[in-house]
Write a protein that holds these residues in place. Structure first.
Motif, PDB file in Angstrom:
ATOM      1  N   PRO A  63     -12.410  20.022  -2.189  1.00 56.70           N
ATOM      2  CA  PRO A  63     -11.497  19.913  -3.330  1.00 56.70           C
ATOM      3  C   PRO A  63     -11.688  18.566  -4.031  1.00 56.70           C
ATOM      4  CG  PRO A  63     -10.329  19.555  -1.267  1.00 56.70           C
ATOM      5  CD  PRO A  63     -11.726  19.954  -0.906  1.00 56.70           C
ATOM      6  N   HIS A  64     -10.984  18.369  -5.097  1.00 55.41           N
ATOM      7  CA  HIS A  64     -11.007  17.078  -5.803  1.00 55.41           C
ATOM      8  C   HIS A  64     -10.803  15.982  -4.770  1.00 55.41           C
ATOM      9  CE1 HIS A  64     -10.038  13.997  -8.732  1.00 55.41           C
ATOM     10  NE2 HIS A  64     -10.330  14.848  -9.717  1.00 55.41           N
ATOM     11  N   LEU A  65     -11.663  14.972  -4.775  1.00 56.73           N
ATOM     12  CA  LEU A  65     -11.609  13.913  -3.767  1.00 56.73           C
ATOM     13  C   LEU A  65     -10.215  13.289  -3.683  1.00 56.73           C
ATOM     14  CD1 LEU A  65     -13.798  12.869  -1.837  1.00 56.73           C
ATOM     15  CD2 LEU A  65     -14.122  10.957  -3.393  1.00 56.73           C
ATOM     16  N   SER A  66      -9.496  13.267  -4.778  1.00 61.41           N
ATOM     17  CA  SER A  66      -8.162  12.656  -4.778  1.00 61.41           C
ATOM     18  C   SER A  66      -7.144  13.479  -3.990  1.00 61.41           C
ATOM     19  CB  SER A  66      -7.666  12.477  -6.216  1.00 61.41           C
ATOM     20  OG  SER A  66      -7.450  13.733  -6.816  1.00 61.41           O
ATOM     21  N   GLN A  67      -7.509  14.686  -3.589  1.00 62.13           N
ATOM     22  CA  GLN A  67      -6.576  15.551  -2.865  1.00 62.13           C
ATOM     23  C   GLN A  67      -6.753  15.506  -1.349  1.00 62.13           C
ATOM     24  OE1 GLN A  67      -7.374  19.315  -4.739  1.00 62.13           O
ATOM     25  NE2 GLN A  67      -6.015  18.872  -6.458  1.00 62.13           N
ATOM     26  N   VAL A  68      -7.752  14.756  -0.886  1.00 62.47           N
ATOM     27  CA  VAL A  68      -7.986  14.697   0.557  1.00 62.47           C
ATOM     28  C   VAL A  68      -7.666  13.298   1.072  1.00 62.47           C
ATOM     29  CG1 VAL A  68      -9.702  16.549   0.551  1.00 62.47           C
ATOM     30  CG2 VAL A  68     -10.455  14.182   0.299  1.00 62.47           C
ATOM     31  N   GLU A  69      -7.359  13.233   2.347  1.00 64.88           N
ATOM     32  CA  GLU A  69      -6.990  11.947   2.931  1.00 64.88           C
ATOM     33  C   GLU A  69      -8.148  10.958   2.873  1.00 64.88           C
ATOM     34  OE1 GLU A  69      -6.608  11.591   7.287  1.00 64.88           O
ATOM     35  OE2 GLU A  69      -7.171  13.707   7.375  1.00 64.88           O
ATOM     36  N   ILE A  70      -7.811   9.698   2.928  1.00 64.94           N
ATOM     37  CA  ILE A  70      -8.799   8.623   2.815  1.00 64.94           C
ATOM     38  C   ILE A  70      -9.849   8.714   3.916  1.00 64.94           C
ATOM     39  CG2 ILE A  70      -9.067   6.107   3.010  1.00 64.94           C
ATOM     40  CD1 ILE A  70      -6.349   5.942   1.446  1.00 64.94           C
ATOM     41  N   TRP A  71      -9.464   9.100   5.113  1.00 64.50           N
ATOM     42  CA  TRP A  71     -10.420   9.207   6.209  1.00 64.50           C
ATOM     43  C   TRP A  71     -11.496  10.249   5.885  1.00 64.50           C
ATOM     44  CZ3 TRP A  71     -11.294   5.859   9.839  1.00 64.50           C
ATOM     45  CH2 TRP A  71     -12.098   6.207  10.931  1.00 64.50           C
ATOM     46  N   THR A  72     -11.118  11.373   5.311  1.00 61.97           N
ATOM     47  CA  THR A  72     -12.081  12.407   4.914  1.00 61.97           C
ATOM     48  C   THR A  72     -12.974  11.893   3.791  1.00 61.97           C
ATOM     49  OG1 THR A  72     -10.553  14.158   5.575  1.00 61.97           O
ATOM     50  CG2 THR A  72     -12.312  14.780   4.047  1.00 61.97           C
ATOM     51  N   GLN A  73     -12.408  11.159   2.848  1.00 62.41           N
ATOM     52  CA  GLN A  73     -13.208  10.550   1.780  1.00 62.41           C
ATOM     53  C   GLN A  73     -14.247   9.607   2.380  1.00 62.41           C
ATOM     54  OE1 GLN A  73     -10.655   8.467  -0.934  1.00 62.41           O
ATOM     55  NE2 GLN A  73      -9.334  10.236  -1.291  1.00 62.41           N
ATOM     56  N   MET A  74     -13.806   8.791   3.328  1.00 59.41           N
ATOM     57  CA  MET A  74     -14.710   7.847   3.972  1.00 59.41           C
ATOM     58  C   MET A  74     -15.843   8.570   4.675  1.00 59.41           C
ATOM     59  SD  MET A  74     -15.575   6.523   7.195  1.00 59.41           S
ATOM     60  CE  MET A  74     -14.221   7.115   8.173  1.00 59.41           C
TER      61      MET A  74
ATOM     62  N   PHE B 224       0.857  -1.186   0.000  1.00 59.43           N
ATOM     63  CA  PHE B 224       0.000   0.000   0.000  1.00 59.43           C
ATOM     64  C   PHE B 224       0.894   1.237   0.000  1.00 59.43           C
ATOM     65  CE2 PHE B 224      -2.142   3.308   2.627  1.00 59.43           C
ATOM     66  CZ  PHE B 224      -3.075   3.689   1.679  1.00 59.43           C
ATOM     67  N   VAL B 225       0.681   2.110  -0.967  1.00 54.66           N
ATOM     68  CA  VAL B 225       1.476   3.331  -1.108  1.00 54.66           C
ATOM     69  C   VAL B 225       0.538   4.522  -0.999  1.00 54.66           C
ATOM     70  CG1 VAL B 225       2.991   4.628  -2.660  1.00 54.66           C
ATOM     71  CG2 VAL B 225       3.080   2.121  -2.641  1.00 54.66           C
ATOM     72  N   TRP B 226       0.902   5.503  -0.212  1.00 61.66           N
ATOM     73  CA  TRP B 226       0.073   6.698  -0.082  1.00 61.66           C
ATOM     74  C   TRP B 226       0.859   7.912  -0.531  1.00 61.66           C
ATOM     75  CZ3 TRP B 226       2.457   4.275   3.930  1.00 61.66           C
ATOM     76  CH2 TRP B 226       3.342   5.022   4.699  1.00 61.66           C
ATOM     77  N   ILE B 227       0.120   8.925  -0.996  1.00 65.97           N
ATOM     78  CA  ILE B 227       0.770  10.154  -1.454  1.00 65.97           C
ATOM     79  C   ILE B 227       0.166  11.398  -0.803  1.00 65.97           C
ATOM     80  CG2 ILE B 227       1.574   9.210  -3.640  1.00 65.97           C
ATOM     81  CD1 ILE B 227      -0.824  10.468  -5.024  1.00 65.97           C
ATOM     82  N   VAL B 228      -0.857  11.219   0.009  1.00 66.28           N
ATOM     83  CA  VAL B 228      -1.500  12.337   0.695  1.00 66.28           C
ATOM     84  C   VAL B 228      -1.193  12.229   2.183  1.00 66.28           C
ATOM     85  CG1 VAL B 228      -3.742  13.346   1.310  1.00 66.28           C
ATOM     86  CG2 VAL B 228      -3.325  12.590  -1.027  1.00 66.28           C
ATOM     87  N   ASP B 229      -0.843  13.372   2.778  1.00 66.52           N
ATOM     88  CA  ASP B 229      -0.552  13.393   4.210  1.00 66.52           C
ATOM     89  C   ASP B 229      -1.665  12.726   5.000  1.00 66.52           C
ATOM     90  OD1 ASP B 229       1.800  14.743   3.840  1.00 66.52           O
ATOM     91  OD2 ASP B 229       0.978  16.725   4.287  1.00 66.52           O
ATOM     92  N   ARG B 230      -1.304  12.107   6.036  1.00 67.37           N
ATOM     93  CA  ARG B 230      -2.147  11.409   7.009  1.00 67.37           C
ATOM     94  C   ARG B 230      -2.687  10.066   6.523  1.00 67.37           C
ATOM     95  NH1 ARG B 230      -4.890  16.600   9.748  1.00 67.37           N
ATOM     96  NH2 ARG B 230      -5.924  16.680   7.757  1.00 67.37           N
ATOM     97  N   ASP B 231      -2.499   9.724   5.255  1.00 70.96           N
ATOM     98  CA  ASP B 231      -2.889   8.384   4.831  1.00 70.96           C
ATOM     99  C   ASP B 231      -1.934   7.336   5.384  1.00 70.96           C
ATOM    100  OD1 ASP B 231      -5.201   9.131   3.578  1.00 70.96           O
ATOM    101  OD2 ASP B 231      -4.387   9.045   1.547  1.00 70.96           O
ATOM    102  N   GLU B 232      -0.795   7.774   5.907  1.00 65.66           N
ATOM    103  CA  GLU B 232       0.082   6.815   6.580  1.00 65.66           C
ATOM    104  C   GLU B 232      -0.625   6.239   7.812  1.00 65.66           C
ATOM    105  OE1 GLU B 232       1.465  10.893   8.202  1.00 65.66           O
ATOM    106  OE2 GLU B 232       0.938  10.102   6.240  1.00 65.66           O
ATOM    107  N   ASN B 233      -1.620   6.988   8.332  1.00 64.74           N
ATOM    108  CA  ASN B 233      -2.427   6.462   9.444  1.00 64.74           C
ATOM    109  C   ASN B 233      -3.213   5.226   9.020  1.00 64.74           C
ATOM    110  OD1 ASN B 233      -1.615   8.526  11.218  1.00 64.74           O
ATOM    111  ND2 ASN B 233      -3.168   9.891  10.380  1.00 64.74           N
ATOM    112  N   ARG B 234      -3.653   5.189   7.788  1.00 59.61           N
ATOM    113  CA  ARG B 234      -4.391   4.015   7.294  1.00 59.61           C
ATOM    114  C   ARG B 234      -3.436   2.829   7.128  1.00 59.61           C
ATOM    115  NH1 ARG B 234      -6.919   7.567   8.793  1.00 59.61           N
ATOM    116  NH2 ARG B 234      -6.715   6.078  10.502  1.00 59.61           N
TER     117      ARG B 234
END
Length: 183
Positions: free
Chosen positions: A162-173, A36-46
């Protein structure tokens, strides 16, 4: 315990947490073999949620004390896999967002919903296509999906941010669960 046995037992344990059907065994293994690779801050929490599953497994499995626990920890070290990420996030959703004493544990439901949102439930063992699955997962991790998340684990009809791809996964969820479940 040997390394192959521990890795196999851990993978089977992960699959059991989400009632992963055997007819998708090739897909589950593929997701477990991919980092699993993340590019948005705080997705390292996931990713941390996914890797935390290793600790739970270690505690559940290491019956012979600290030496065995240390051996399991060493064998399972390394980056979080896509499978661990998805199972860890599904577990976090159930434990932190959806938990209700009246209902059964629905971790499996959230896992399968995310996999379905990616379009991966087509790829059972009969329809398995390695390169297509690679493409879907890389599109997801590189955030090459639509503003509202089509091609992502979460998609929404309306997203005022913003574009959903620009926010962390938790915010998307959170946006997804608010829209779909009113939570």
């Amino acid at each position: 315990m040997d390394e192959a046995t521990i890795k196999k037992e851990y993978f089977e344990w992960l699959c059991s947490l989400v009632k992963a059907e055997k007819k998708y065994s090739m897909l589950w293994q593929k997701l477990h073999d991919m980092d699993f690779v993340w590019i948005v801050d705080r997705d390292e929490n996931r990713a941390a949620d996914g890797k935390y599953l290793r600790y739970i497994f270690m505690v559940d499995t290491a019956k012979d004390g600290a030496d065995e626990a240390e051996e399991i920890e060493e064998i399972l070290s390394g980056p979080c896999s896509v499978m661990e990420f998805l199972v860890g996030l599904a577990r976090r959703i159930e434990d932190d967002i959806m938990e209700s004493a009246d209902l059964e544990n629905r971790t499996y439901k959230w896992f399968h919903e995310m996999v379905g949102n990616l379009g991966l439930l087509y790829y059972d063992n009969k329809h398995y296509r390695d390169s297509e699955i690679d493409s879907i997962i890389h599109r997801f991790m590189s955030r090459k999906y639509s503003k509202t998340g089509h091609g992502n684990i979460f998609s929404v009809g309306h997203f005022s941010g913003p574009h959903l791809s620009q926010v962390e996964i938790w915010t998307q969820m959170q946006a997804y669960f608010l829209e779909k479940y009113g939570i």
